[in-house]
Design an enzyme around this catalytic site. Structure first.
Site, PDB file in Angstrom:
ATOM      1  N   VAL A  32      16.284  35.978 -59.528  1.00  0.00           N
ATOM      2  CA  VAL A  32      15.480  35.134 -60.413  1.00  0.00           C
ATOM      3  C   VAL A  32      16.302  33.877 -60.666  1.00  0.00           C
ATOM      4  O   VAL A  32      17.279  33.912 -61.412  1.00  0.00           O
ATOM      5  CB  VAL A  32      15.166  35.853 -61.746  1.00  0.00           C
ATOM      6  CG1 VAL A  32      14.276  34.974 -62.617  1.00  0.00           C
ATOM      7  CG2 VAL A  32      14.516  37.206 -61.495  1.00  0.00           C
ATOM      8  N   CYS A  40      21.097  37.421 -59.999  1.00  0.00           N
ATOM      9  CA  CYS A  40      21.132  37.841 -58.599  1.00  0.00           C
ATOM     10  C   CYS A  40      20.303  39.112 -58.412  1.00  0.00           C
ATOM     11  O   CYS A  40      20.151  39.922 -59.327  1.00  0.00           O
ATOM     12  CB  CYS A  40      22.559  38.142 -58.162  1.00  0.00           C
ATOM     13  SG  CYS A  40      23.645  36.717 -58.165  1.00  0.00           S
ATOM     14  N   GLU A  42      21.114  41.734 -56.806  1.00  0.00           N
ATOM     15  CA  GLU A  42      21.932  42.943 -56.982  1.00  0.00           C
ATOM     16  C   GLU A  42      21.953  43.368 -58.448  1.00  0.00           C
ATOM     17  O   GLU A  42      21.740  44.534 -58.781  1.00  0.00           O
ATOM     18  CB  GLU A  42      23.378  42.713 -56.515  1.00  0.00           C
ATOM     19  CG  GLU A  42      23.520  42.475 -55.035  1.00  0.00           C
ATOM     20  CD  GLU A  42      23.534  40.991 -54.688  1.00  0.00           C
ATOM     21  OE1 GLU A  42      22.792  40.208 -55.317  1.00  0.00           O
ATOM     22  OE2 GLU A  42      24.284  40.629 -53.770  1.00  0.00           O
ATOM     23  N   CYS A  78      27.889  38.163 -54.697  1.00  0.00           N
ATOM     24  CA  CYS A  78      28.740  37.116 -55.271  1.00  0.00           C
ATOM     25  C   CYS A  78      29.819  37.759 -56.137  1.00  0.00           C
ATOM     26  O   CYS A  78      29.787  38.968 -56.416  1.00  0.00           O
ATOM     27  CB  CYS A  78      27.897  36.134 -56.081  1.00  0.00           C
ATOM     28  SG  CYS A  78      27.381  36.763 -57.688  1.00  0.00           S
ATOM     29  N   CYS A  81      28.583  39.643 -59.282  1.00  0.00           N
ATOM     30  CA  CYS A  81      27.988  40.957 -58.985  1.00  0.00           C
ATOM     31  C   CYS A  81      29.058  41.973 -58.615  1.00  0.00           C
ATOM     32  O   CYS A  81      28.978  43.143 -59.004  1.00  0.00           O
ATOM     33  CB  CYS A  81      26.954  40.838 -57.870  1.00  0.00           C
ATOM     34  SG  CYS A  81      25.429  40.042 -58.409  1.00  0.00           S
TER      35      CYS A  81
HETATM   36 ZN   LIG Z   1      25.491  37.950 -57.535  1.00  0.00          ZN
END
Ligand SMILES: [Zn+2]
Length: 125
Positions: A32, A40, A42, A78, A81
């Site tokens: 989103v 993210c 994830e 990333c 995450c």
């Molecule tokens: Zn991420």
């Protein structure tokens, strides 16, 4: 899973993620992207897993579909995450992160310096 949509000139759902929990359930989520704060895919999927009362990850994957070519691309998580996965349960350092069609690595390999160093004697005194 949500097809990508444009909301206020931002893309929602162009990246999707699936998390296989240690208990064997699959949770999904989408990215989103907002101007102020994005989420993210994830972490979106992990929020669904946590909502179900589960914290341990067996495997995780995120994919992005290039609408021009129709090809799916696996995306590595990333840094936020990666740290989030570690933070919700230290055992997740052993989780497999799919990084390509035939490749996966453990989360600990993606967070090679995740451990805080022990204080040296005499430091901080
Ligand atoms: Zn991420």
């Amino acid at each position: 899973m949500l097809n990508p949509v444009r909301v206020n000139d931002r893309l929602f759902g162009d990246v999707g993620a699936a998390v296989l929990s240690e208990a064997g359930e699959v949770f999904t989520g989408v990215a989103v992207d907002t101007a102020g704060w994005g989420l993210c895919a994830e972490r979106s999927a992990l929020a669904a897993m946590i909502t179900a009362g589960q914290y341990r990850i067996a495997k995780v994957v995120a994919v992005w579909k290039d609408e021009k070519t129709g090809k799916l691309h696996v995306l590595p998580p990333c840094g936020i995450c990666r740290e989030f996965m570690r933070s919700i349960d230290e055992a997740n350092l052993a989780a497999l992160v799919i990084t390509g069609r035939d490749r996966s690595v453990s989360l600990s390999e993606l967070l090679p310096l995740h451990e805080w160093p022990a204080a040296e004697p005499g430091e901080g005194e």
